[in-house]
Design a protein around this motif. Structure first.
Motif, short mmCIF file in Angstrom:
data_model
loop_
_atom_site.label_atom_id
_atom_site.label_comp_id
_atom_site.label_asym_id
_atom_site.label_seq_id
_atom_site.Cartn_x
_atom_site.Cartn_y
_atom_site.Cartn_z
N GLU A 90 -2.95 18.05 -51.95
CA GLU A 90 -3.69 18.97 -52.66
C GLU A 90 -4.69 18.58 -53.71
O GLU A 90 -5.49 19.76 -53.42
N ILE A 91 -4.73 17.65 -53.82
CA ILE A 91 -6.48 17.40 -54.86
C ILE A 91 -7.37 17.40 -54.44
O ILE A 91 -8.20 18.12 -54.55
N SER A 94 -8.45 21.27 -53.34
CA SER A 94 -8.67 21.27 -54.98
C SER A 94 -9.74 20.99 -55.68
O SER A 94 -10.81 21.21 -56.61
N PHE A 95 -10.15 19.66 -55.17
CA PHE A 95 -10.64 19.07 -55.86
C PHE A 95 -12.43 19.46 -55.46
O PHE A 95 -13.25 19.99 -57.06
N THR A 98 -12.92 22.17 -58.62
CA THR A 98 -13.43 22.78 -59.79
C THR A 98 -14.68 21.59 -60.15
O THR A 98 -15.54 21.56 -61.19
N GLY A 283 -8.99 25.42 -58.03
CA GLY A 283 -8.97 24.41 -58.42
C GLY A 283 -7.95 23.22 -58.90
O GLY A 283 -6.43 23.22 -59.49
N LEU A 284 -8.71 21.86 -59.53
CA LEU A 284 -7.45 21.13 -59.85
C LEU A 284 -6.81 21.96 -61.58
O LEU A 284 -5.49 21.48 -61.26
N LEU A 287 -3.72 23.70 -60.14
CA LEU A 287 -3.68 22.82 -59.75
C LEU A 287 -1.85 22.78 -61.05
O LEU A 287 -1.24 22.60 -60.76
N LEU A 288 -3.40 21.76 -61.90
CA LEU A 288 -2.59 21.63 -63.37
C LEU A 288 -1.32 22.70 -63.87
O LEU A 288 -0.61 22.29 -63.94
N ARG A 299 2.76 15.48 -58.99
CA ARG A 299 1.37 16.24 -59.39
C ARG A 299 0.83 16.04 -60.88
O ARG A 299 -0.46 15.52 -60.41
N LEU A 303 -2.86 13.92 -61.35
CA LEU A 303 -3.81 14.95 -61.73
C LEU A 303 -4.24 13.92 -63.47
O LEU A 303 -4.91 13.88 -63.57
#
Ligand SMILES: Nc1ncnc2c1ncn2[C@@H]1O[C@H](COP(=O)(O)OP(=O)(O)OP(=O)(O)O)[C@@H](O)[C@H]1O
Ligand code: SF4
Ligand SMILES: [Mg+2]
Lengths: 333, 332
Positions: A90-91, A94-95, A98, A283-284, A287-288, A299, A303
């Protein structure tokens, strides 16, 4: 210089170590422990015990911590309870989004912030100066999500100049994950310009606060330096105005600005969460935000550690740039 | 013809909301080529403002400069900013009081010298860098080839002042202004720096204005001395004459307040009572009257003019008599 960098890297280790301890302790302190948190509403005493055993949570605490560290180093953060994918995947997905957004915002803030602050200082008391000071006051005070909605409403909904959300309409084939770069790499310029257009509003919203802060610090710092004795010495040498400004005023005035840029980069991470939410920027931060809503602990844990790592890295970069500008830091100590 | 001719120079600071403040009041003096002229007076008497006015370094806003500053036939006060910049550093050099804050902390010492050479001598970077090494050597900094690459914080206070002197003298200016160049330094270093300055200008055409509140500094260095009080020159004389026979009560007091080698043993130091009053009350009387042992009724009514008298210039209604100078000494 190299020794300086290595020394700063070594100094970062205790910081990261303490952070990992804090995250570990946070996970332990969740009501019912991590297993209960992970299972959420479906938990039963039995399922908790089973998961505890599976996760090694029945072992002594220091063993657990060492294993926890081991997992961090191998990049194994478990699977997301929201998507069911490994958190690391996931990261990785999305990295780029961001980084693209944050970098863009930072470049905007620095590229416009330093000249604005500098000009305001040179014309202290003028209309330009007063207008700059007042608008930066507003810029710092305005909440990011409000500004985001406002920009979106004006430029996307009312005038339809820019896309309201998302990262791209068409999208080039995914090579690096950076939408703008992928377009360039595949020679698909339309995709790049489409990605850039999508970047404008969120980057502007995210850049506002760091821009305002950089303007204010640059202005104050230039005003301070212009009164310094060594600027008078430079004048007494008959140097031309451009040389005095560049070599003597600006170089010294940038020292506090460099620190500010570092601090603002750290805060960008926080701003990104809100901005990404407003502009549906996956992005991250996105996700957050969804991770918090859904209590996706694996997750969140990943993060938080990532954010801490980035923060330490940014500070390192700031220190290095500081050492490049200021010889006293380089040689001292 | 003098190299520098300052006539009726006045500097008034005007700021919104405050009364105008006259820091320099109708000051006139001249400096001949190769001559060293002292400007002496207590803190706040207007020495620095005078020198900054000559250099054109006063803030553009708030400082009103009138009178004339003629340098070798050119009126400096009416030069454009551009023409003035062509002169500064080339014809006029200045050494400042605080060597730490007067050097740029983020640029090497060598670069701070070579940039002057590049600016005025049209030298390229390489020539100018070599010139910087030569200058550092000339001002007595050991191992100059290494020192050029160092930053101000790596040098001692005395070396920093030497570096500032190197900057000021890099283009061999015809006039060097030294504004309290030793005040921030240790006593032993002070003597070295003064000797360096004396050695550098002696036997050359370079004229020097030495600004100080310390008559001891003047004693070894200056040909002629101007004593300032409250923005005005109160006495001007050739150095030996001034030291042997101070006529103005303020000069007399200054000399009695410093230790002297030629004074009889056991002589006590007598400080001048009081201090410079901030707003200068020269209108309608003598500004020194509240502190003056010789003050007459007339001193509080009529402002004394600077007039030639007894092979000097003097601004006083009731000067110290030559006999009294000797007497004052015998008394103690
Ligand atoms: N930029 C300025 N604005 C307003 N007043 C000033 C300014 N610069 C100097 N003054 C005032 O002018 C007066 C003379 O100052 P000046 O610096 O010439 O004194 P000085 O004789 O050099 O004393 P010192 O020994 O302390 O250097 C002082 O009262 C000072 O407060
Ligand atoms: S004019 Fe009068 S008050 Fe002023 S110094 Fe001379 S004697 Fe003293
Ligand atoms: Mg001064």
């Amino acid at each position: 210089m190299l020794r300086f960098i290595v020394r700063r890297l070594i100094q970062a280790i205790p910081t990261l170590f303490i952070l990992s301890l804090l995250v570990f302790a946070w996970l332990r302190s969740l009501p019912g422990g991590p297993a209960a948190a992970l299972l959420g509403e479906r938990q039963t005493a039995e399922s908790i015990a089973r998961l505890n055993a599976a996760m090694g949570l029945d072992q002594p605490i220091y063993v657990q911590y060492i294993k926890f560290l081991g997992r961090i180093f191998t990049g194994d953060f478990g699977t997301s309870t929201v998507s069911g994918d490994p958190v690391m995947a996931e990261i990785r997905r999305s990295f780029p989004a961001t980084i693209e957004l944050g970098l863009c915002a930072l470049i905007l803030a620095v590229l416009f912030g330093i000249p604005f602050g500098y000009l305001a200082a040179r014309r202290r008391g003028s209309f330009f100066d007063n207008a700059t000071v007042i608008s930066t006051l507003v810029g710092v005070a305005i909440p990011v999500f409000f500004l985001g909605f406002l920009l979106k409403y004006i430029f996307a909904n009312q005038f339809r100049l820019l896309p309201p959300s998302g990262r791209y309409a068409v999208g080039a084939p995914d090579i690096t994950g950076f939408a703008t770069l992928d377009g360039l790499l595949t020679g698909d310029l339309a995709a790049t310009s489409d990605a850039l257009l999508h970047l404008v509003l969120p980057a502007a919203a995210l850049a506002t606060i760091p821009f305002a802060v950089i303007v204010r610090i640059t202005r104050a710092s230039v005003l301070d330096v212009m009164d310094e004795d060594f600027v008078r010495t430079a004048e007494s040498k008959g140097l031309t105005t451009p040389v005095i400004r560049r070599r003597h005023v600006l170089r010294n005035a940038l020292l506090p600005v460099a620190t500010t840029i570092g601090l603002q980069t750290g805060l960008l991470l926080a701003g990104a969460v809100l901005t990404e939410k407003v502009f549906v920027w996956r992005g991250l931060g996105w996700l957050l935000a969804t991770g918090i809503e859904q209590r996706d602990y694996p997750r969140l844990q990943a993060l938080i550690l990532l954010a801490a790592g980035v923060y330490v890295l940014v500070n390192l970069l700031v220190d290095i740039s500081y050492a490049i500008i200021d010889p006293r830091v380089r040689v001292g100590r | 013809m003098p190299l520098l001719d300052v006539r009726d120079l006045s500097v008034v600071f005007k700021r919104k909301g405050t009364a105008p403040f006259t820091a320099v009041d109708n000051v006139s003096f001249a400096v001949e080529p190769g001559q060293t002229v002292g400007l002496v007076g207590e803190s706040g008497s207007g020495k620095s403002v005078t020198s900054l006015a000559v250099m054109g370094l006063l803030p553009k806003r708030g400082a009103h400069v009138t009178g004339s500053v003629n340098f070798d036939g050119t009126e400096l006060l009416s030069l454009s900013m551009k023409e003035l910049r062509n002169r500064r550093g080339r014809d006029l050099g200045m050494v400042f009081q605080d060597p730490m804050s007067s050097l740029n902390p983020v640029i090497t010492v060598g670069r701070q010298i070579s940039e002057v050479l590049q600016r005025h001598r049209g030298q390229d970077r390489k020539e100018a860098d070599a010139g910087a090494v030569a200058m550092l050597d000339q001002v007595g900094i050991p191992d100059p080839a290494r020192r050029v690459g160092e930053y101000p914080h790596q040098l001692s206070g005395g070396m920093r002042q030497r570096a500032l002197i190197a900057i000021a003298l890099a283009c061999r200016p015809r006039l060097l202004i030294a504004d309290e160049p030793t005040t921030a330094l240790d006593v032993t270093i002070q003597a070295q720096i003064l000797k360096l300055l004396a050695d550098l200008v002696r036997g050359t055409e370079t004229a020097m204005i030495m600004i100080t509140h310390d008559l001891g500094v003047v004693a070894g260095l200056c040909d002629e001395v101007n004593v300032m009080y409250g923005g005005k020159i109160v006495e001007r004389a050739e150095r030996h004459r001034l030291f042997a026979e101070p006529r103005h009560p303020y000069t007399h007091g200054l000399l009695r307040s410093i230790p002297r080698l030629d004074a009889p043993r056991g002589e006590k130091l007598v400080p001048i009572k009081g201090s410079v009053v901030d707003n200068i009350p020269w209108e309608g009387g003598c500004a020194f009257a509240p502190r003056c042992p010789n003050a007459l009724q007339r001193c509080r009514q009529v402002m004394p003019e600077l007039e030639p008298e007894d092979a000097r210039h003097l601004r006083c209604h009731n000067p110290v008599q030559p006999a009294a100078v000797a007497e004052g000494r015998a008394e103690r």
